[in-house]
Design an enzyme around this catalytic site. Structure first.
Site, PDB file in Angstrom:
ATOM      1  N   ASP A 155       0.837  -1.206   0.000  1.00  0.00           N
ATOM      2  CA  ASP A 155       0.000   0.000   0.000  1.00  0.00           C
ATOM      3  C   ASP A 155       0.866   1.247   0.000  1.00  0.00           C
ATOM      4  O   ASP A 155       0.550   2.246   0.660  1.00  0.00           O
ATOM      5  CB  ASP A 155      -0.927  -0.035   1.225  1.00  0.00           C
ATOM      6  CG  ASP A 155      -1.996   1.052   1.186  1.00  0.00           C
ATOM      7  OD1 ASP A 155      -2.453   1.465   2.269  1.00  0.00           O
ATOM      8  OD2 ASP A 155      -2.340   1.521   0.079  1.00  0.00           O
ATOM      9  N   LYS A 158       2.656   3.273  -6.126  1.00  0.00           N
ATOM     10  CA  LYS A 158       2.242   2.291  -7.141  1.00  0.00           C
ATOM     11  C   LYS A 158       3.412   1.853  -8.007  1.00  0.00           C
ATOM     12  O   LYS A 158       3.477   0.710  -8.423  1.00  0.00           O
ATOM     13  CB  LYS A 158       1.127   2.870  -7.999  1.00  0.00           C
ATOM     14  CG  LYS A 158       1.506   4.185  -8.653  1.00  0.00           C
ATOM     15  CD  LYS A 158       0.323   4.876  -9.285  1.00  0.00           C
ATOM     16  CE  LYS A 158       0.783   6.223  -9.855  1.00  0.00           C
ATOM     17  NZ  LYS A 158      -0.248   6.919 -10.566  1.00  0.00           N
ATOM     18  N   ASP A 183      -3.331  -2.860  -2.310  1.00  0.00           N
ATOM     19  CA  ASP A 183      -4.362  -1.832  -2.351  1.00  0.00           C
ATOM     20  C   ASP A 183      -4.237  -1.040  -3.659  1.00  0.00           C
ATOM     21  O   ASP A 183      -3.187  -1.040  -4.301  1.00  0.00           O
ATOM     22  CB  ASP A 183      -4.200  -0.875  -1.152  1.00  0.00           C
ATOM     23  CG  ASP A 183      -5.391   0.077  -1.018  1.00  0.00           C
ATOM     24  OD1 ASP A 183      -5.210   1.175  -0.473  1.00  0.00           O
ATOM     25  OD2 ASP A 183      -6.498  -0.269  -1.487  1.00  0.00           O
ATOM     26  N   ASN A 184      -5.300  -0.380  -4.073  1.00  0.00           N
ATOM     27  CA  ASN A 184      -5.272   0.618  -5.157  1.00  0.00           C
ATOM     28  C   ASN A 184      -4.914   0.066  -6.521  1.00  0.00           C
ATOM     29  O   ASN A 184      -4.334   0.794  -7.344  1.00  0.00           O
ATOM     30  CB  ASN A 184      -4.289   1.745  -4.824  1.00  0.00           C
ATOM     31  CG  ASN A 184      -4.525   2.336  -3.469  1.00  0.00           C
ATOM     32  OD1 ASN A 184      -3.656   2.288  -2.586  1.00  0.00           O
ATOM     33  ND2 ASN A 184      -5.703   2.894  -3.255  1.00  0.00           N
ATOM     34  N   GLU A 213     -11.216   4.646  -0.819  1.00  0.00           N
ATOM     35  CA  GLU A 213     -11.565   5.028   0.555  1.00  0.00           C
ATOM     36  C   GLU A 213     -12.404   6.311   0.586  1.00  0.00           C
ATOM     37  O   GLU A 213     -12.079   7.297  -0.050  1.00  0.00           O
ATOM     38  CB  GLU A 213     -10.303   5.208   1.425  1.00  0.00           C
ATOM     39  CG  GLU A 213      -9.208   6.059   0.825  1.00  0.00           C
ATOM     40  CD  GLU A 213      -8.185   5.242   0.053  1.00  0.00           C
ATOM     41  OE1 GLU A 213      -8.542   4.159  -0.440  1.00  0.00           O
ATOM     42  OE2 GLU A 213      -7.040   5.696  -0.070  1.00  0.00           O
TER      43      GLU A 213
HETATM   44  O1  LIG Z   1      -0.042   7.001  -2.761  1.00  0.00           O
HETATM   45  C1  LIG Z   1      -0.811   6.184  -2.207  1.00  0.00           C
HETATM   46  N1  LIG Z   1      -0.304   5.227  -1.382  1.00  0.00           N
HETATM   47  C2  LIG Z   1      -1.116   4.324  -0.757  1.00  0.00           C
HETATM   48  N2  LIG Z   1      -2.444   4.320  -0.890  1.00  0.00           N
HETATM   49  C3  LIG Z   1      -3.036   5.284  -1.669  1.00  0.00           C
HETATM   50  C4  LIG Z   1      -4.445   5.315  -1.786  1.00  0.00           C
HETATM   51  O2  LIG Z   1      -5.149   4.378  -1.083  1.00  0.00           O
HETATM   52  C5  LIG Z   1      -5.079   6.265  -2.589  1.00  0.00           C
HETATM   53  C6  LIG Z   1      -4.307   7.198  -3.291  1.00  0.00           C
HETATM   54  C7  LIG Z   1      -4.995   8.201  -4.144  1.00  0.00           C
HETATM   55  C8  LIG Z   1      -6.141   7.840  -4.845  1.00  0.00           C
HETATM   56  C9  LIG Z   1      -6.811   8.770  -5.631  1.00  0.00           C
HETATM   57  C10 LIG Z   1      -6.322  10.065  -5.709  1.00  0.00           C
HETATM   58  F1  LIG Z   1      -6.972  10.977  -6.464  1.00  0.00           F
HETATM   59  C11 LIG Z   1      -5.181  10.428  -5.025  1.00  0.00           C
HETATM   60  C12 LIG Z   1      -4.511   9.492  -4.231  1.00  0.00           C
HETATM   61  C13 LIG Z   1      -2.904   7.196  -3.180  1.00  0.00           C
HETATM   62  C14 LIG Z   1      -2.269   6.245  -2.368  1.00  0.00           C
HETATM   63 MG   LIG Z   2      -3.905   2.723  -0.449  1.00  0.00          MG
END
Ligand SMILES: O=c1[nH]cnc2c(O)cc(-c3ccc(F)cc3)cc12
Ligand SMILES: [Mg+2]
Length: 228
Positions: A155, A158, A183-184, A213
């Protein structure tokens, strides 16, 4: 600007969650992030998938890549039996500091492995390592006396999902049956990682659709079992 988002999460939790009650800390973070300010915790919907995989895997050795404020660290730790070890790696020292203070509020037995003052060896369940996953992963066996991980929660950033997975394989940190949960994989997405775990004969991969989330945006987690 005075405070950071992690600090605002910490202050809200310190004001509204019950000391020593990890569930109240988890739900306080979720209520802050759904009502006041979005933050990149795995959240409650994908968190339930994480919970189910932890309970099904019954891991003794867990690695988390990307601590952030420690929300998923706490979700995992609360489901582990005494004697289990949860190693979480964070490269941002501010995030790591906030996570440590949230663990303290939750009464989670956590130690900052980068701090020399604590006794050696696993006196507690959560061990927080400060640094880059690509640097720390090759050091885990020697420094922490870890052999293999039963569960890895990915997590962090990416672009690091695939190289760090390859590194875990090369360092002999996965055994047949080890579970990777990422995740993601849809948002922001990790296409090279997905292509690898879905096409490699060394993994059996399964996608769990969910939502990003605290939002109505599609996301999901990928569970990949290492076949050795
Ligand atoms: O960078 C991330 N690390 C870990 N988890 C993430 C996560 O759950 C969501 C996002 C994220 C998702 C959409 C957005 F518009 C901007 C950031 C980034 C991370
Ligand atoms: Mg995440």
């Amino acid at each position: 600007s005075g405070t950071t988002r992690p600090m605002r999460i910490l202050h809200y939790v310190q004001r509204s969650a019950k000391c020593g009650d990890v569930l109240s800390v988890i739900s306080a973070i979720d209520s802050f992030c759904s009502k006041v300010e979005w933050a990149m915790n795995v959240g409650d919907k994908k968190g339930e998938i994480l919970d189910a995989v932890v309970l099904e895997t019954r891991p003794r050795y867990v690695l988390e890549l990307g601590t952030y404020c420690g929300y998923s660290t706490m979700r995992i730790a609360r489901l582990l039996p005494p004697g289990a070890r949860l190693i979480t790696i964070e490269m941002n020292s501010h995030y790591a500091q906030v996570a440590k203070e949230l663990f303290q509020h939750a009464g989670l037995d956590a130690q900052d492995k980068s701090a020399e003052k604590r006794p050696a060896g696993p006196t507690c369940k959560v061990e927080l390592l400060l640094g880059s996953s690509s640097v720390l992963i090759p050091q885990l066996k020697k420094k922490l006396d870890i052999d293999k991980f039963d569960l890895v929660f990915i997590d962090h950033w990416k672009v690091s999902y695939l190289p760090d997975t390859r590194l875990l394989e090369e360092c002999g940190l996965l055994k047949s049956g080890s579970v990777l949960l990422a995740d993601n994989v849809t948002c922001p997405g990790a296409p090279d990682y997905l292509e690898y775990v879905r096409n490699s004969p060394r993994y059996r991969s399964q996608y769990f659709p969910s939502q990003l989330e605290y939002l109505q945006v599609e996301d999901g987690v990928e569970k990949s079992v290492f076949l050795g």
